[in-house]
Scaffold this active site. Structure first.
Site, mmCIF file in Angstrom:
data_model
loop_
_atom_site.group_PDB
_atom_site.id
_atom_site.type_symbol
_atom_site.label_atom_id
_atom_site.label_comp_id
_atom_site.label_asym_id
_atom_site.label_seq_id
_atom_site.Cartn_x
_atom_site.Cartn_y
_atom_site.Cartn_z
ATOM 1 N N LYS A 40 -1.290 -7.694 -8.776
ATOM 2 C CA LYS A 40 -2.234 -7.719 -7.662
ATOM 3 C C LYS A 40 -1.814 -6.613 -6.698
ATOM 4 C CE LYS A 40 -3.200 -8.570 -3.907
ATOM 5 N NZ LYS A 40 -3.753 -7.629 -2.831
ATOM 6 N N GLU B 41 -5.134 -3.829 -1.644
ATOM 7 C CA GLU B 41 -6.565 -3.539 -1.620
ATOM 8 C C GLU B 41 -6.866 -2.249 -0.859
ATOM 9 O OE1 GLU B 41 -5.702 -6.336 1.851
ATOM 10 O OE2 GLU B 41 -4.974 -5.953 -0.192
ATOM 11 N N GLU C 259 9.375 -3.755 12.989
ATOM 12 C CA GLU C 259 9.202 -2.719 11.979
ATOM 13 C C GLU C 259 7.882 -2.005 12.269
ATOM 14 O OE1 GLU C 259 9.363 -2.182 7.130
ATOM 15 O OE2 GLU C 259 8.387 -3.967 7.950
ATOM 16 N N PHE D 72 0.807 -1.225 0.000
ATOM 17 C CA PHE D 72 0.000 0.000 0.000
ATOM 18 C C PHE D 72 0.835 1.267 0.000
ATOM 19 C CE2 PHE D 72 0.656 -0.541 4.625
ATOM 20 C CZ PHE D 72 0.999 0.749 4.997
ATOM 21 N N CYS E 227 9.734 1.318 3.491
ATOM 22 C CA CYS E 227 10.695 0.321 3.960
ATOM 23 C C CYS E 227 12.104 0.875 4.028
ATOM 24 C CB CYS E 227 10.652 -0.920 3.070
ATOM 25 S SG CYS E 227 11.284 -0.658 1.399
ATOM 26 N N SER F 293 5.864 -6.882 3.923
ATOM 27 C CA SER F 293 6.443 -7.211 5.227
ATOM 28 C C SER F 293 7.232 -8.513 5.149
ATOM 29 C CB SER F 293 5.334 -7.341 6.273
ATOM 30 O OG SER F 293 4.553 -8.499 6.009
#
Length: 500
Positions: free
Chosen positions: A174, A177, A383, A150, A282, A227
């Site tokens: 993909k 969402e 994280e 995201f 990240c 992640s």
């Protein structure tokens, strides 16, 4: 009427047929503005089938055809960067300037793909034996998939698909969402650029769509950014199904500040790298390691700068930082700050009570700064993916290096110093895939590859750059012998006499 985000399959929008939808919120208001269709197994299969059918011609298309389309796409992307940034801000929440920066970094990889001809040049060895030549070449894999996070709904897909399609593959994306609209805007621009139907497809969805891509026999490779737990799952599952995998995981990026560093520059860098994009990246610096006696002064300088950051809606030009993506994520980030003191940290700034007048239902959290954080604290070990910066203390360079290298993550790191020898030693000794010297976020330019070490990367290939080209192609070696005309039977020959 609530907006609905559907799939893009075979060159057109395809309405979701599963009957399952997920909510997409405006992070600044907390209101649900959009519904996103979740793909069924059958819908994923339809996208893969469209990509497989398109590969029969796209995989044999000329480099000139592919790059011509990508050049047109680049021009359209450049012309529509504001519109794409607005979609990102509306669903992710990041400020408009940050969203524009995301599009610009994605454009770098499109630039690389437009010039993919150089990366695809083969090799030739002549006369390896009498009359025998050997050549090597790279060919596309077929249908490849990208599963993206995201935090960068435009940039991370552009780390993948431009190189994939430039090298002759077809692509199924993909996206997350949580902010899916950018993916459809990209699909529309690719179609407008003349990309043949089925070469680029988008399936919205959740774990059902992900798992089907990981197991589908016609998907040859999977790229992922997200992640660490999910990266490990992607790598394990896709590899077990015989697929090539590059899975980029999480991070806990450290910035080592030596006593000789320019502390004003270091503080500027720490604030920019920790709190930019609300820490939802990240490559954010989430741990500063202050060496020697500079800790107190450095923390004071960081606090002074952090307190001035203007937080507000992403579409407000005066905002420097926006909200977090969802309320659930906001609450999780806040929990690390709320529990920090009990674990031995000193809470210098606590942003958990922050809100914005007129937008009280937004997913707000303010700047948080934790000092003297123990290595056993959750705020250091996990994280966080939010605007929380931990400061740790070390007496020596060696102690600071050992602390960094003990982390299970190895994505990015940085050192701030005026000492070239110390910087060179650090870049050789630190266990991380990307290193900055007086640069807090060392994201490589497009023609160098991006990727970490240890629990930050699963698979053998980094993303984009030369590694990206190699990931999306496979090598072939051809050994050739042709009959020498001199060995042909004697007969009428009206040409020049042979001189051998």
């Amino acid at each position: 009427m609530t907006k609905i985000v559907n799939h893009w399959i075979g060159g057109k929008t395809v309405e979701g047929a599963s009957g399952t939808y997920g909510p997409v919120t405006d992070p600044a208001t907390g209101a649900v503005t959009t519904k996103v269709a979740f793909a069924s197994v059958e819908e994923v299969d339809a996208a893969v089938a469209a990509a497989k059918d398109a590969f029969t011609t796209w995989g044999r298309s000329s480099l000139a055809q592919r790059t011509t389309i990508l050049f047109r796409f680049r021009a359209l992307l450049d012309a529509n960067r504001d519109a794409l940034a607005e979609l990102i801000t509306a669903e992710h929440g990041k400020v408009h300037s940050d969203a524009l920066g995301e599009v610009a970094r994605g454009l770098e990889i499109v630039d690389l793909a437009c010039g993919i001809n150089v990366q695809l040049k083969g090799e030739l060895s002549t006369q390896v034996a009498s009359g025998v030549d050997v050549s090597s070449l790279r060919q596309p894999l077929g249908v490849v998939a990208g599963i993206t996070p995201f935090n960068f709904p435009a940039m991370v897909p552009m780390w993948m698909f431009p190189i994939a399609i430039a090298t002759g593959n077809t692509f199924v994306l993909k996206p997350s969402e949580k902010d899916p609209s950018a993916s459809l805007k990209i699909a529309e621009l690719l179609s407008e650029a003349g990309l043949p139907d089925g070469v680029f497809n988008v399936v919205q969805g959740d774990k059902v769509a992900v798992d089907r891509l990981l197991e589908h026999p016609d998907v040859k490779a999977v790229s992922f950014v997200g992640s660490t737990p999910i990266a490990r799952y992607i790598h394990t599952t896709a590899s077990a199904n015989g697929k090539r995998v590059q899975a980029l995981g999480g991070a806990k990026n450290h910035m080592l500040v030596l006593p000789d560093a320019d502390l004003d520059a270091a503080a500027d860098a720490a604030v920019s790298a920790a709190y930019g994009s609300a820490g939802e990246r990240c490559m954010a610096i989430s741990a500063v390691v202050a060496v020697g006696s500079v800790g107190d002064e450095l923390v004071d300088k960081i606090r002074e700068r952090a307190e001035k950051i203007k937080i507000g809606p992403g579409n407000d030009p005066t905002s420097e930082m926006g909200p977090l993506i969802t309320k659930v994520h906001r609450d999780k980030v806040a929990s690390y700050v709320e529990g920090a003191a009990a674990e031995g940290a000193e809470v210098v700034l606590d942003g958990t009570g922050f809100t914005v007048e007129g937008f009280e239902d937004g997913h707000w959290i303010g700047i948080s700064l934790l000092d003297k954080v123990p290595t056993g604290a959750k705020a250091y070990q996990d994280e966080i993916f939010g605007p929380v910066l931990c400061v740790l203390r070390a007496d020596t360079y060696e102690e600071g290096l050992a602390l960094i290298n003990a982390s299970p993550f190895g994505n990015g790191t940085a050192i701030f110093t005026r000492d070239g020898g110390a910087a060179r030693r650090f870049q050789m000794e630190v266990e991380a895939g990307m290193v900055g010297v007086n640069v807090p976020i060392p994201v490589p330019v497009g023609y160098h590859s991006f990727g970490g070490w240890k629990d930050s990367l699963f698979g053998d290939h980094h993303i984009y750059g030369n590694d990206g080209t190699h990931f999306y192609t496979r090598g072939k070696v051809v050994t050739t012998r042709w009959p020498d005309p001199a060995d042909a039977p004697a007969g009428v020959d009206l040409g020049f006499p042979r001189n051998h």
